[in-house]
Design an enzyme around this catalytic site. Structure first.
Site, mmCIF file in Angstrom:
data_model
loop_
_atom_site.group_PDB
_atom_site.id
_atom_site.type_symbol
_atom_site.label_atom_id
_atom_site.label_comp_id
_atom_site.label_asym_id
_atom_site.label_seq_id
_atom_site.Cartn_x
_atom_site.Cartn_y
_atom_site.Cartn_z
ATOM 1 N N CYS A 1 0.910 -1.307 0.051
ATOM 2 C CA CYS A 1 -0.053 0.056 -0.102
ATOM 3 C C CYS A 1 1.015 1.267 -0.034
ATOM 4 O O CYS A 1 1.465 1.452 -0.999
ATOM 5 C CB CYS A 1 -0.870 0.105 1.258
ATOM 6 S SG CYS A 1 -2.241 1.072 1.050
ATOM 7 N N HIS B 1 -3.669 -5.220 0.996
ATOM 8 C CA HIS B 1 -3.120 -5.664 2.182
ATOM 9 C C HIS B 1 -3.250 -7.140 2.569
ATOM 10 O O HIS B 1 -4.088 -7.639 2.885
ATOM 11 C CB HIS B 1 -3.763 -4.738 3.385
ATOM 12 C CG HIS B 1 -3.675 -3.480 3.530
ATOM 13 N ND1 HIS B 1 -2.799 -2.887 4.368
ATOM 14 C CD2 HIS B 1 -4.388 -2.509 2.727
ATOM 15 C CE1 HIS B 1 -2.740 -1.771 3.929
ATOM 16 N NE2 HIS B 1 -3.712 -1.300 3.069
ATOM 17 N N GLU C 1 -1.656 -8.519 4.867
ATOM 18 C CA GLU C 1 -1.513 -8.960 5.988
ATOM 19 C C GLU C 1 -3.062 -9.187 6.793
ATOM 20 O O GLU C 1 -3.072 -9.675 7.868
ATOM 21 C CB GLU C 1 -0.933 -7.857 6.958
ATOM 22 C CG GLU C 1 -1.326 -6.578 7.326
ATOM 23 C CD GLU C 1 -1.320 -5.447 6.047
ATOM 24 O OE1 GLU C 1 -1.049 -5.991 4.741
ATOM 25 O OE2 GLU C 1 -1.620 -4.375 6.339
#
Ligand code: XMP
Length: 429
Positions: A61, A151, A153
């Site tokens: 990002c 993202h 994660e």
């Protein structure tokens, strides 16, 4: 990454200097997301040196955008560039860090960005696109630089963990960082602190006061050295008790003499730049315990046996060696275990083993032994100023002696010290 058994640390970009990077020597780097816009002057930048380390980099990002910006691409903000929530990435060409992706077609990812990349940096190619992010996945595989707009994660990028797995594999991590390994490392680091320094300075020393003064001096040196490393530290809190003060200081004109030099009293350098906080300095141990109850501390803290500042050195009369200290630790562990097993810990004020500077002859398994003798000490007391020996049963003493001799290599004789204080002191030195 830690869930994947890879050790990692998070560092704010401002702290990552070239010197830090050289010393830390990362095997891989991830630039995280963040709330800022690379188009704003003064917004966070990646340390330039990171790009020259030759290690894989993954930008996520904002981290992706900052990579593009710094490596020659372009990031724009403005109407229509934002994307939040669920998005689907379509693959372009296969890529090593996307191993296992796209098995069932487009992959769900989670987006959360205002700005977008409008030009990728030279050397990068596109590996995946989403409707609002034509550069959802880009990479320069010759340098192992990877940049994703989404993202990986978060939970809502279902194959995100897979991407990390691929990334760490590519970076050459074996994934062997476990709590067990961490424990080993942490203990080793603690043990390295200053053990060598103490042992080498104490070598050949056997006079109790010389030992105490040497330990006291080293303690202060080491303390000062480490205190200097702690920026903004204002206070030094010490658990100094009244008997430490009374026994260390011979007040001029007063009746007391110096019995033992306690390092925490009078040993501190005058200019240490720290304010001393010693809230227990006027209290005896029994009063400290009453205070502990007043504060609502758990009984296991309050009832803990005292341990002397100079440590095991004063339980090793005569010369101190690493081997003797090892034997002493093992014998002490067996002894305290025995005391706890028999439910006697709280009845006793303090208990420990002293290893004696005497080796004695024994016979074990038809063979001759020539090992150390040790003394068990256990006292009852209220304030440590006077003490009596604890009247263990013969059964307890016999069982404990047997266990120590069986379990601790290096001891072949166990004695029990039945001296009160006075005339003895609690410790042997
Ligand atoms: P003695 O051996 O003087 O011990 O009867 C009384 C209590 O004090 C502890 N002790 C020390 N504690 N620094 C400390 O912090 C010292 O230098 C020191 N010397 C002895 C000892 O363990 C006992 O509890």
């Amino acid at each position: 990454l830690r869930e994947l058994n890879v050790y990692c640390e998070i560092h704010p970009y401002q702290n990552v200097t070239d010197a830090f990077l050289t010393e830390f020597a990362p095997k891989a780097i991830i630039f995280s997301g963040g709330p800022d816009s690379v188009t704003r002057e003064g917004s966070p930048r990646a340390p330039e040196a990171a790009f020259n380390l030759g290690v894989p980099i993954l930008g996520i990002c904002y981290g992706q955008q900052v990579m593009m910006h710094q490596l020659g691409g372009r990031v724009e903000s403005g109407h229509g560039t934002a994307e939040f929530g669920r998005a689907y990435v379509t693959p372009k060409v296969s890529l090593n860090i996307l191993d296992g992706w796209f098995a069932e077609g487009d992959e769900q990812v989670w987006m959360s960005h205002g700005d977008h990349v409008s030009d990728i940096a030279p050397g990068f190619e596109v590996y995946g696109t989403s409707p609002n992010a034509p550069y959802a996945i880009t990479a320069d595989t010759s340098r192992n630089f990877f940049a994703v707009q989404f993202h990986p994660e978060v939970h809502h990028t279902p194959n995100g963990a897979r991407l990390y797995e691929n990334f760490i594999k590519l970076a050459g991590f074996s994934g062997d960082w476990t709590m067990g390994a961490y424990r080993e490392q942490a203990i080793a680091a603690i043990r390295e602190d200053e053990q060598e320094l103490f042992l080498s300075e104490l070598e050949g020393m056997s006079d109790p006061e010389t030992k105490r003064k040497t330990i006291g001096r080293l303690f202060i040196d080491v303390f000062q050295k480490h205190a200097n490393d702690i920026e903004g530290a204002e206070f030094l809190a010490q658990g100094t008790l009244y008997p430490d003060v009374i026994e260390s200081v011979s007040f001029s004109g007063g009746p007391s003499v110096t019995i033992k030099s306690h390092h925490n009293v009078g040993g501190l350098p005058e200019k240490m730049g720290l304010k001393l906080v010693e809230p227990l300095r006027e209290l005896f141990k029994d009063e400290v315990r009453a205070l502990g109850r007043e504060l609502g501390l758990p009984e296991s803290f309050i009832g803990r046996h005292p341990f002397p500042g100079p440590g095991l050195a004063i339980r090793c009369p005569g010369e101190i060696t690493r081997a003797k200290l090892d034997i002493l630790r093992q014998a002490d562990a067996v002894y305290i275990d025995q005391i706890r097993k028999h439910g006697l810990y709280d009845e006793i004020w303090q208990a420990f083993v002293a290893i004696l500077p005497v080796r004695t002859v024994g016979v074990m398994g038809d063979g001759r032994t020539y090992d150390y003798a040790c003394a068990l000490r256990a006292v009852t007391s209220v304030d440590g100023m006077t003490a009596d020996y604890y009247p263990f049963s013969h059964e307890f003493l016999g069982e404990t002696a047997t266990r120590i001799i069986n379990e601790v290599k290096g001891i072949n004789r166990v004695t029990y010290d039945i001296t009160s204080k006075p005339p003895g002191t609690i410790e042997w030195e």
